[in-house]
Design a protein around this motif. Structure first.
Motif, mmCIF file in Angstrom:
data_model
loop_
_atom_site.group_PDB
_atom_site.id
_atom_site.type_symbol
_atom_site.label_atom_id
_atom_site.label_comp_id
_atom_site.label_asym_id
_atom_site.label_seq_id
_atom_site.Cartn_x
_atom_site.Cartn_y
_atom_site.Cartn_z
ATOM 1 N N VAL A 1 43.913 65.030 37.632
ATOM 2 C CA VAL A 1 42.788 65.843 37.152
ATOM 3 C C VAL A 1 42.272 65.238 35.854
ATOM 4 O O VAL A 1 43.064 64.957 34.958
ATOM 5 N N LEU A 2 40.977 65.010 35.780
ATOM 6 C CA LEU A 2 40.385 64.490 34.545
ATOM 7 C C LEU A 2 39.241 65.402 34.096
ATOM 8 O O LEU A 2 38.209 65.493 34.758
ATOM 9 N N GLY A 3 39.467 66.062 32.956
ATOM 10 C CA GLY A 3 38.406 66.879 32.353
ATOM 11 C C GLY A 3 37.660 66.026 31.346
ATOM 12 O O GLY A 3 38.219 65.625 30.331
ATOM 13 N N TRP A 4 36.418 65.733 31.619
ATOM 14 C CA TRP A 4 35.679 64.748 30.829
ATOM 15 C C TRP A 4 35.019 65.346 29.591
ATOM 16 O O TRP A 4 34.514 66.459 29.617
ATOM 17 N N ALA A 5 35.020 64.542 28.524
ATOM 18 C CA ALA A 5 34.169 64.840 27.363
ATOM 19 C C ALA A 5 32.864 64.082 27.593
ATOM 20 O O ALA A 5 32.257 64.238 28.641
ATOM 21 N N THR A 6 32.471 63.260 26.665
ATOM 22 C CA THR A 6 31.169 62.598 26.798
ATOM 23 C C THR A 6 31.203 61.407 27.745
ATOM 24 O O THR A 6 30.212 61.088 28.381
ATOM 25 N N GLY A 7 32.370 60.755 27.841
ATOM 26 C CA GLY A 7 32.414 59.532 28.625
ATOM 27 C C GLY A 7 31.647 58.425 27.934
ATOM 28 O O GLY A 7 31.213 58.578 26.795
ATOM 29 N N GLY A 8 31.457 57.336 28.640
ATOM 30 C CA GLY A 8 30.799 56.199 27.996
ATOM 31 C C GLY A 8 29.514 55.772 28.672
ATOM 32 O O GLY A 8 28.979 54.718 28.371
ATOM 33 N N LEU A 9 29.031 56.577 29.595
ATOM 34 C CA LEU A 9 27.857 56.145 30.355
ATOM 35 C C LEU A 9 26.607 56.888 29.914
ATOM 36 O O LEU A 9 26.659 58.078 29.616
ATOM 37 N N ALA A 10 25.521 56.182 29.892
ATOM 38 C CA ALA A 10 24.233 56.840 29.619
ATOM 39 C C ALA A 10 23.801 57.591 30.875
ATOM 40 O O ALA A 10 24.275 57.301 31.975
ATOM 41 N N GLU A 11 22.919 58.550 30.685
ATOM 42 C CA GLU A 11 22.419 59.293 31.845
ATOM 43 C C GLU A 11 21.700 58.323 32.768
ATOM 44 O O GLU A 11 20.817 57.585 32.330
#
Lengths: 342, 636, 270
Positions: C192-202
């Protein structure tokens, strides 16, 4: 009658309980006293015996899960440890700090116990029954809630209670055995943001908020991002303040604009960022309304430097607003602070 | 089955194919771009009331018998008709306005319409027309008006004067919206759009600006979407994605008064002989939640004139749930070069006839849009090979009755009926076939009749407010048989290049002293009282953007406002574009060319016609292209 | 295809963060004023999860992405119009209540039941994604509970990065206190991975992705199952806007030097 268990864990060094845990201890003592309830405190750490010396000498049963497997934060081990402590105490109410470590596992532990959880609790009150206050919609709506079902887990936001500072050191600690599952995750350490020096300092007295105005055109029609960066870094160095930023500023990286190299999404505060707690806050070049201003919901004494005294960051939100150019003011502040140090 | 895909390579600046675009004013590097192509049957541009009428009528017929071979896709054989609609705003409910409409065409499409189903909709209950006197004494009134005002003042309560307002004893029939609806177009769009999407017969994509038509000779072969992942000048940057070419047998253009596709067609195909787009207005308003003890009934409609300036008309519409739309129209014939809207709106809501109702209210929303008011004078070619135009950009707005939404919806339904007829007959969407079906329907309809009656109704305004009102009454009361003559100059010439009493020096000193915009300082210098900001309804323009407009611009799109000939801007003394910019997105640039901030633009299009300069004698020096972002309020 | 992933993204819909929010009491409990009128977006952190999922899928052929979303059908449909052009996914809509006030355990139970019943899902290859919190309830517990109900023994929260290795193991960066990341290596799926911002642009809007998505999204919405959420003993004593209006002292006439002196004094004061 309610029975309360406070879950605590070691800090990064392993030699002390983290501050948020000590705050949860205070909350537990207060609640137990008010409800006339039994209180137990559970410790998760590599060497819990040493840490028990930070805890109350009387009025609480102390239990611990110890061993090298608990030296690091990890879902499988922490969930097993907390579950074992809960099963040993059979509490009706479980209090725990909303640290990254316990936030990762608390809901699952509640589920394993057949209980329920509420998080981001900012206070616990109620006279006839326990009522907890928490935030919804990213600190924009506040609610008081209650639950009939037990056990009820409450995760306390950092900074909502004073850290425990009473008499410590004499109570016995019961070791609770834990059967661990096969471990599939290994923790290899920590990594600081790759870009520049650490600018997020949760323990700082002050939050410095940099808004998008720093990288907009200045009165001379030019963008002075390099100078802005130097002024901000200079201020942080001189004051030890933590750096927060608006979404519009941290988002600029993708648009090819001049950006401040030390800023990352971790610095973002507000609606889709963090809401840190500091005694003081100084906002500069910020402009925004409710969604953004929640970034300093938990800042004590607030001042702002802005060219618009009616802006949402200032009117009704700051204690003092200086209508001035932040470039000029911060340069002077840095000079004064530098001179004072010298 | 997936859409048929091919790649094409076009040599030109991104977004501006050299074959179909006038690239002479685009300052972007020429590069090779791989551009994907997608084939559909009908490509639609802009989702508003006109498109609502078009797609509602079309999808109802398609849904009756989805396997009807007449409605099989030619772009994707075996599939039903492929109908795609691209909307530039971030949501189909964003960035449009609240209106009062007779609602004839809308009710015709929804005979059992219950306004309670549409948030903010109400049946019109009571209409008033108010002449507002100037309680402040700063309004630029002619001697004649001042005399009239004095006489009304002397008559006082005897003539029905109350709160510095004189109520006309009756609402002229041509203004009357009896039996109509008070609507939020944002909510109407959402209501219509969700039904359309749920039908599965059409796809509507917000956040998708269309750069322009794919034009070969005079035939429209589809549309090109705006490039993404570009810098402000339009050059490829991080994550570049060339805007796709969407090829279609029919392109339905409903992109409003300042849409990029409509503008490009006007530019490339020209307008019919004698037609020109010269009359405009900016509508700006607030949506206010009234206090709980408000006595204003839903469905109440007030039309006002006379204040804050004689040229500025105003309105107040009451929606259900104590919401009210209140705002003003600033017309292009207001010759004042420092004309502005926001500051006037703040004075307008404080008028004694309005303020007691509003003062304890809460701002819910704010916005502005340009209105194309040329009517028949500015009607473009309604259709041609591969395209048809509906709604406001087709000149359907009736400026005598002050009605546009109903007409727009009607033109959409007329086109849909025509399209269905042609599909059933297996005929292609040629100029002749569309003229015989769509244009014929439109010419025979009440929309056309109204347009003819309104054609010359507003000519008199070029001579001033009194003459204009007489002309409007004359046309309105005689069904357009009589009207005042008058020459309407291009919009840029309607801006007076010198005007007495500007008090520029005083204003400049004031602006320098506290950093406020010059146009705001001008009003203060002319005697308008300062706005007593209260942080609620009386707020700075920037706070209106944040509190009410909730403006946002997605990164990765080019600036959509540019200046054709910078030297004209440098030489321009008035820079009315800055004064009239609704979002303060245009500011004084250091080199004399206004600076544009996309993040503040609400896409009202005011800059396009509030420019006092023209490189060609007709069009302004402002280029208003397709862009994403803008208002994020569904309550407008 | 050793790394073919089955990624299930749990993502709610939330009011567009720019909107003004005001709580009201409804027959069904607390809610927001004009809740169905407010424009909605996919939850910002869950959006990061979706984009990361799509990125992993393109790097690992044979992978699939499901988007499981609980909310009013009409609102889900509207939100799909803004995200379906960005990345490819299979929508699994659940028609249920909107907003932050429904109970989290009950929401998690419905999500878990839906995921367990997904046709074609290989749970040994499952990465359960979502936001580490929602912008509505903001509890940060729903995803954990879904993972726990599904019996997944490895969970990560506040994730900003995942690096998949050839042997199927992956390194995860989780946000922890002090602006740092904790680095862990997990042996492989499921997790299970609960994501924060991550590293990808929209991601950019891609009309072809949109067109392909819509062919499955609209039928899925028509068949959306209806969820009724239990209160699980949760009751709301009060729901209100925080009252934090301060009296602001506006300092207009001081020079930068004077302001700086005042600020330095304030900074140094306890």
């Amino acid at each position: 009658m309610e029975s309360i268990l406070v879950l605590t864990h070691a800090d990064e060094t392993g030699s002390a309980l983290n501050n948020a845990s000590l705050e949860a201890v205070t909350a537990g003592l207060e609640l137990a006293s008010r409800l006339n309830a039994q209180l137990a405190i559970g410790i998760v750490a590599a060497d819990a015996t040493a840490l028990s010396k930070c805890l109350p000498s009387e009025g609480a049963r102390l239990l611990a899960v110890s061993g090298e497997a608990f030296a690091q934060a990890r879902y499988a081990t922490d969930a097993a440890a907390c579950e074992a402590l809960c099963r040993a105490v059979q509490p009706t109410i479980v209090l725990a700090p909303a640290s990254s470590r316990f936030t990762r596992v608390a809901a699952s532990v509640a589920h394993r116990l057949g209980g329920f959880i509420d998080t981001h609790i900012s206070s616990i009150g109620g006279t006839d029954r326990v009522e907890a206050t928490r935030w919804f919609y990213r600190q924009r709506v506040e609610a008081a809630i209650s639950r009939d079902a037990r056990p009820w887990f409450l995760l306390l936001d950092a900074g909502t209670y004073a850290a425990f500072a009473g008499a410590t050191g004499t109570a016995q600690v019961e070791q609770v055995p834990v059967e661990l599952p096969a471990l599939r995750t290994m923790v290899s350490g920590f990594r600081a943001p790759t870009q520049g020096a650490q600018t997020i300092r949760p323990d700082a007295k002050m939050l410095f908020v940099a808004g998008a105005g720093w990288t907009k055109k200045q009165p001379d029609g030019q963008v002075h991002a390099t100078e802005a960066g130097e002024l901000i870094v200079g201020f942080l160095a001189a004051t030890g303040a933590s750096l927060g930023s608006s979404k519009s500023l941290v988002d600029q990286g993708g648009e090819g604009n001049s950006v401040l190299p030390f800023l990352t999404h971790l610095n973002q505060i507000g609606q889709t960022g963090s809401t840190p707690r500091h005694a003081k806050g100084l906002s500069t070049c910020c402009h925004g309304e409710e969604p953004h201003v929640v970034g300093w919901r938990f800042i004590g004494d607030r001042r702002a430097i802005s060219l618009d005294p009616n802006c949402g960051w200032t009117r009704g939100k700051a204690d003092v607003v200086y209508v001035a150019d932040a470039f000029e003011v911060i340069a002077k502040v840095n000079a004064l602070l530098g001179a004072a140090k010298a | 089955m997936s859409a048929s895909i091919e790649s094409s390579t076009a040599l030109g600046a991104p977004g501006f194919d050299s074959e179909t675009w006038d690239t002479s004013t685009v300052d972007s590097p020429a590069i090779n771009i791989e551009r994907q192509t997608m084939d559909v049957d009908i490509a639609c541009v802009g989702f508003g009331p006109a498109m609502g009428g078009f797609l509602t009528t079309l999808t109802r017929t398609l849904s009756e018998n989805p396997t009807d071979p007449a409605f099989e896709s030619k772009a994707m054989p075996g599939m039903p008709l492929q109908v795609l609609c691209y909307e530039r705003a971030d949501d189909i409910s964003s960035g449009v306005s609240g209106v009062v409409t007779r609602g004839l065409a809308i009710r015709s499409s929804f005979p059992d319409l219950n306004p309670a189903e549409i948030p903010m909709a109400a049946d019109v209950k009571r209409e008033r027309v108010l002449y507002l006197l100037d309680p402040v004494g700063a309004s630029r009134r002619s001697a004649l008006l001042r005399l009239g005002d004095s006489l009304l003042g002397l008559g006082g309560k005897l003539v029905g004067l109350k709160d510095h307002a004189f109520e006309l004893p009756w609402t002229p029939a041509f203004l009357n919206k009896h039996g109509g609806l008070v609507l939020s177009i944002g909510q109407l769009n959402q209501w219509v759009g969700s039904q359309l999407m749920a039908s599965g017969m059409v796809q509507i994509w917000p956040g998708s600006p269309v750069a322009g038509p794919l034009l070969t000779d005079r035939k429209v072969e589809g549309v090109r979407l705006a490039d993404q992942g570009v810098d402000r000048a339009g050059a490829p940057a991080d994550g570049f994605m060339a805007g796709m070419d969407v090829r279609a047998q029919l392109t339905v253009v409903a992109d409003g008064p300042v849409g990029a596709v409509g503008q490009a067609l006007d530019q490339k195909l020209g307008l019919p002989e004698g037609h020109a787009r010269r009359e405009w207005a900016l509508g700006m308003k607030m949506v206010i939640e009234l206090p709980e003890d408000s006595t204003l009934e839903p469905g109440t409609v007030w039309h006002t004139f006379g204040y804050p300036e004689p040229e500025i008309f105003g309105f107040l519409y009451v929606h259900p749930d104590r919401l009210v739309s209140v705002g003003i129209f600033v017309p292009s014939w207001m010759s004042d070069p420092s004309r502005t809207a926001y500051r006037y709106l703040q004075h307008y809501i404080q008028h004694p006839a309005l303020w007691p109702y509003l003062k304890d209210g809460t701002l819910r929303s704010w916005g502005a849009k340009s209105l194309e008011e040329s009517g028949k004078h500015g009607e473009p070619f309604l259709s041609g090979d591969g395209f048809a135009r509906i709604g406001e950009n087709s000149g359907s707005t009736n400026m005598l009755t002050g009605s546009g939404v109903d007409e727009a919806w009607a033109t959409g339904t007329q086109l849909a009926e025509a399209v269905i007829e042609l599909l059933r007959a297996g005929k292609p969407f040629t100029k002749e076939n569309l003229a015989a079906t769509y244009e014929t329907r439109r010419r025979a309809s009440w929309v056309e009749q109204g347009a003819e009656e309104a054609q010359n109704a507003r000519n008199g305004f070029q001579g001033g407010i009194v003459q204009g009102m007489i002309g409007m009454a004359l046309a309105g009361l005689t069904g357009g048989r009589f009207s005042l003559g008058g020459h309407i100059p291009p919009a840029h010439k309607q801006i007076a290049h010198s005007q007495g009493g500007l008090k520029l020096k005083d204003a400049a000193a004031l602006a320098l002293a506290d950093g406020r915009p010059l146009h705001d300082a001008l009003l203060t210098a002319r005697g308008w009282p300062e706005i007593p900001f209260d942080g609620r309804l009386l707020i700075t323009q920037q706070d209106a953007l944040l509190l009410g407009g909730k403006v946002q611009a997605m990164p990765g799109f080019a600036d959509h406002v540019a200046f054709r000939d910078p030297s004209l801007c440098i030489a321009c003394p008035e820079k009315t574009c800055i004064a009239m910019c609704s979002g303060q997105a245009l500011t004084w640039g250091e080199d004399g060319v206004p600076a544009f901030e996309r993040e503040k633009c609400i896409h009202c299009g005011a800059c396009l016609w509030n420019c006092g300069q023209s490189p060609d004698g007709e069009h302004s020096n402002v280029e208003f292209r397709a862009g994403a972002g803008g208002l994020h309020s569904a309550e407008n | 295809m050793p790394n073919a992933l089955h990624i299930v993204v749990c993502a709610g819909i939330v009011p567009d963060p720019l909107q003004t929010l005001e709580p009201v009491t409804t027959a069904a409990g607390p809610g927001l004023k004009n809740e169905m009128v407010l424009p909605a977006v996919l939850d910002p952190w869950a959006s990061s999860a979706l984009y990361e999922a799509a990125s992993l899928t393109t790097k690992n052929p044979g992978s699939r992405v499901w988007l499981v979303s609980l909310g009013p059908k009409a609102k889900l449909q509207a939100v799909m119009m803004t995200i379906a052009q960005k990345v490819a996914f299979e929508l699994v809509p659940i028609d249920g209540p909107i907003g932050g006030f429904p109970e989290a355990h009950s929401t998690a139970a419905v999500l878990a039941e839906t995921i367990a019943a997904l046709p074609g899902l290989d749970r040994s290859h499952l990465l359960l994604f979502g936001g580490w919190e929602s912008a509505t309830r903001g509890a940060g517990v729903t995803l954990q509970l879904v993972g726990e109900i599904l019996g997944i023994a490895d969970q990560f929260q506040g994730v900003d990065q995942i690096d998949l290795r050839e042997d199927g193991s992956f390194e995860v960066l989780e946000r922890v206190e002090g602006g740092k990341h904790q680095v862990s290596v997990c042996a492989g799926t499921p997790a299970v991975l609960g994501w924060a911002t991550g590293g990808l642009a929209e991601p950019r809007n891609n009309p072809q992705i949109g067109m392909a998505n819509m062919r499955t999204i609209m039928p899925a919405l028509q068949k959306a199952k209806v969820a009724k959420l239990e209160a699980n003993g949760l009751s709301y004593v009060s729901v209100s806007l925080p009252k934090q209006q301060r009296t602001t002292r506006v300092v207009k006439d001081l020079s930068p030097d004077e302001i700086a002196r005042e600020l330095v004094e304030w900074i140094g004061a306890e």
